[in-house]
Scaffold this motif. Structure first.
Motif: not given
Length: 438
Positions: A70-76, A125-134, A376-388
């Motif tokens: 879930g955290l990985l999906g959120a950071l993406q 896994f921490a490396h994967l989280l950083v890459v996902a964020t960038v 629009i991306r803020f409203f419709v994609w910004g909720v996705m990390p919260l959902g993840a």
């Protein structure tokens, strides 16, 4: 309902929905568009390799837990929530192609680090989280620039046709990509597929470098405080009644769909133990629906109405997500159900996106495109990390399958904003903003 771009069959050009009696400009002779199309096709293939490689890497090689997935999906997608709005204002000030070039370079370098760290034996896994964020931050700038650049590059009347081509080739990539990825994962490790994804971003980088356009940056004298420019983009979205309804359905739908689908790899790869090859093949077969969606969008719009297509496709999407947790209830039918889920999702998302993206691009003033798309991306994609994140917490607490049921029911209910609206029964969507019509 990501906001997510085959060429339409003869007579199915969505551009005809805008100017049905005017001969449309040929994109086959538009060198800039062809280069953009080629680069985007390459990166879409790479993205499909990464779509399967990242969860396989996290689940099989790094033994990620439900919460970590879930955290990985959120950071993406977290960057859409954190910097999505200012990114749109900045992009309206900058040269959009230049932003896309830099974003491709950043994504290529970040993804290339994964196989390097893996070969060195230090990947965790921490490396994967950083890459996902960038990669997520770079994707915000690329995607907002990309959707805002198309109206700059091609004639306004050709925008739906261009969107249909881009969405169609993206679906072709979704057909072949997961199957190729699943097959490759039986002989190579997941980090190597991410090296392939990095290479495709390099191809996109080179293609964008060779495009010549006439875009110039907005005059510095016309700039106002960043907050005021952001507010203008948000206000345009909020005050347009049809656009507001579409954003509500897309945003709420994305939130709940993310809750459900974040756990899909865990259900398929760990709980049902179907393996990455089966997962990839089923996803590819299902992605054929995207091609069907691109082919049928204009015909559906003519038959049932351009406005009606939006609530109809939203309902089909919600029904598709409801089928996903049924795989755990009927394990013997898991593979056919997965194919049906992916097929219906692909059809509905393509029909929905081609229609609503073309609508919002043609009603928005050019100077507001970046801020409109970013809002629009803020409203419709910004909720996705919260959902993840919520998906990871729920799965840890109540289990993977109950979490998917919660997300699926919410996705279906999100369609009510467009079902109970003037869109239902509307033959043609407006060609200009409400304010412009007075």
């Amino acid at each position: 309902m990501p906001d997510p771009t085959t060429e339409p069959a003869p007579g199915d050009d969505p551009a005809a929905l805008v100017t049905p009696h005017v001969e449309q400009p040929s994109l086959w002779r538009h060198g800039g568009f062809l280069k953009l199309w080629a680069g985007e096709t390459a990166s879409q293939v790479g993205a499909q390799l990464g779509f399967l490689a990242i969860p396989v890497l996290a689940i099989h090689l790094l033994a990620a837990t439900e919460f970590e997935i879930g955290l990985l999906g959120a950071l993406q997608t977290a960057a859409f929530l954190v910097i999505g709005l200012p990114a749109g204002a900045w992009i309206d000030r900058w040269l959009k192609r230049r932003v896309m070039i830099l974003a491709d370079l950043v994504r290529a370098v970040a993804l290339a680090l994964v196989p390097i760290l893996w070969f060195a034996g230090v990947l965790d896994f921490a490396h994967l989280l950083v890459v996902a964020t960038v990669v997520g931050v770079a994707t915000v700038f690329f995607d907002v620039s990309y959707q805002s650049y198309l109206p700059v590059l091609v004639p306004r009347a050709a925008i739906p046709h261009a969107n249909s081509k881009l969405e169609g080739t993206a679906q072709i990539a979704r057909v072949g990509g997961p199957a190729i990825a699943g097959g490759l994962l039986t002989v190579v490790q997941a980090p190597l597929l991410l090296a392939g994804t990095a290479l495709t971003y390099v191809v996109s980088f080179v293609a964008l470098l060779t495009i010549r356009d006439t875009e110039v940056p907005a005059p510095k004298a016309d700039r106002r405080p960043l907050v005021a420019e952001i507010r203008e983009g948000v206000a345009f979205v909020v005050r347009e009644p049809l656009l507001r309804r579409i954003v509500l359905t897309t945003g709420v739908g994305n939130f709940f769909q993310t809750i459900a689908m974040t756990m899909l790899p865990l259900l398929v790869l760990r709980e049902l133990d179907l393996g990455p090859a089966v997962f990839g093949l089923a996803t590819s077969i299902g992605a054929v629906g995207g091609i069907l969606g691109a082919l049928m969008t204009a015909r559906l719009a003519r038959v049932v109405g351009e406005g009606t297509v939006i609530p109809a496709s939203a309902l089909v999407l919600g029904g598709a997500v409801l089928l996903a947790p049924l795989m755990a209830v009927v394990p013997a039918a898991a593979i056919p159900l997965l194919i049906v889920v992916e097929l219906l999702l692909s059809i509905s998302v393509l029909v929905y996106n081609i229609t609503q993206v073309s609508f919002r691009q043609r009603i928005c003033p050019p100077a507001l495109l970046g801020r409109m798309n970013a809002s629009i991306r803020f409203f419709v994609w910004g909720v996705m990390p919260l959902g993840a994140l919520l998906s990871g917490v729920l799965a840890t607490t109540v289990g993977v399958v109950p979490t998917m049921w919660i997300g699926a029911l919410g996705t279906l209910l999100s369609a009510t904003f467009v079902v109970f609206s003037p869109l239902l029964g509307m033959r043609e969507l407006p060609a200009e903003a409400t304010a412009a019509r007075g």
